[in-house]
Write an enzyme that holds these catalytic residues in place. Structure first.
Site, PDB file in Angstrom:
ATOM      1  CG  ASP A  18      -1.998  -1.026   1.175  1.00  0.00           C
ATOM      2  OD1 ASP A  18      -2.321  -1.534   0.049  1.00  0.00           O
ATOM      3  OD2 ASP A  18      -2.403  -1.223   2.441  1.00  0.00           O
TER       4      ASP A  18
HETATM    5  N1  URA Z   1      -1.275  -5.884   3.773  1.00  0.00           N
HETATM    6  C1  URA Z   1      -1.912  -4.640   3.834  1.00  0.00           C
HETATM    7  O1  URA Z   1      -3.029  -4.512   4.483  1.00  0.00           O
HETATM    8  N2  URA Z   1      -1.198  -3.837   3.075  1.00  0.00           N
HETATM    9  C2  URA Z   1       0.156  -3.973   2.556  1.00  0.00           C
HETATM   10  O2  URA Z   1       0.369  -3.004   2.008  1.00  0.00           O
HETATM   11  C3  URA Z   1       0.580  -5.202   2.582  1.00  0.00           C
HETATM   12  C4  URA Z   1      -0.306  -6.245   3.242  1.00  0.00           C
END
Ligand code: URA
Length: 236
Positions: free
Chosen positions: A101
């Site tokens: 993310d």
């Molecule tokens: N899980 C999440 O919620 N975000 C990420 O970036 C990676 C794994």
């Protein structure tokens, strides 16, 4: 020199097995000559055409980046935000293996090897991912540990997971948890914690497929060694 089907697969055109089928079916030419038997070796400077499409061949490059927060983990962003590809200087067209993310930091591989990418993101390979999760709350340890039994997210139970409570700071009202998962569903870690009533305030991927961030600071990257690349392929 590498085997023709391997070079085709590493361009991302298709899998190695599909490449073998295409070769045997007489759909592949190398430097203008049809090749319809297996076992031929080619180099990245040869011209390979499949069904009229010329493959774009580049030497393979493998980078491990410590992605900072506030960077998009795709090759392009329609909102014009900085991407992981902007950080890594390369002559090749690299792209990230899977996603982190925008507000998640940590280990992410960038490569132009389509075959390895497909392998690492395929659910059946169950690549290990280790996350460090910060919660701005004093968590209930047994509730958090229950994540290893699986929780429902998006209508489907999560697979095996390991949970370690690293720290519960009663004064600062915060907790640090290490979560190891073997899937890569969308926002998986945040959703797993949401499923037990906690909001993730900070998320960092400490390890991906055995590769740690050792020796790297946020925003730094390094090339993988030949041995590391071989080990990643050994997931097969
Ligand atoms: N899980 C999440 O919620 N975000 C990420 O970036 C990676 C794994």
């Amino acid at each position: 020199m590498e085997r023709l089907q391997k070079v085709i697969a590493s361009s991302g055109y298709c899998s190695r097995r599909k490449a073998e089928e295409l070769i045997l079916a007489g759909k592949v030419s190398v430097n203008g000559k049809m090749v319809n038997t297996l076992g031929n070796k080619v180099s990245y400077s040869d011209t390979i055409i499949i069904n009229g499409v010329t493959l774009k061949l580049e030497p393979k490059e493998y980078v491990l980046l410590y992605k900072p927060r506030g960077v998009v983990s795709s090759a392009q962003d329609d909102k014009g935000r900085k991407t992981v590809v902007d950080i890594v200087e390369s002559k090749n067209r690299l792209y990230p293996v899977g996603r982190l993310d925008y507000d998640t930091s940590g280990a992410i591989i960038l490569t132009n090897d389509g075959e390895l990418t497909n392998l690492l993101i395929h659910p059946s390979y169950e690549v290990e991912k280790v996350y460090l999760v910060k919660i701005d709350d004093i968590v209930n340890p047994s509730l958090v540990k229950s994540l290893s039994n699986g929780v429902m997210i998006d209508g489907k139970k999560t697979g095996r997971a390991k949970v370690k409570i690293k720290k519960i700071d009663k004064k600062k009202k915060s907790s640090l948890i290490e979560l190891t998962i073997y899937e890569g569903r969308n926002h998986q870690v945040k959703k797993m914690f949401e499923a037990i009533g906690y909001k993730v305030s900070k998320l960092k991927r400490e390890k991906f497929a055995g590769l740690t961030l050792d020796g790297l600071k946020s925003g730094e990257y390094r090339h993988l060694t030949v041995k590391e690349v071989k080990r990643l392929y050994a997931f097969k």
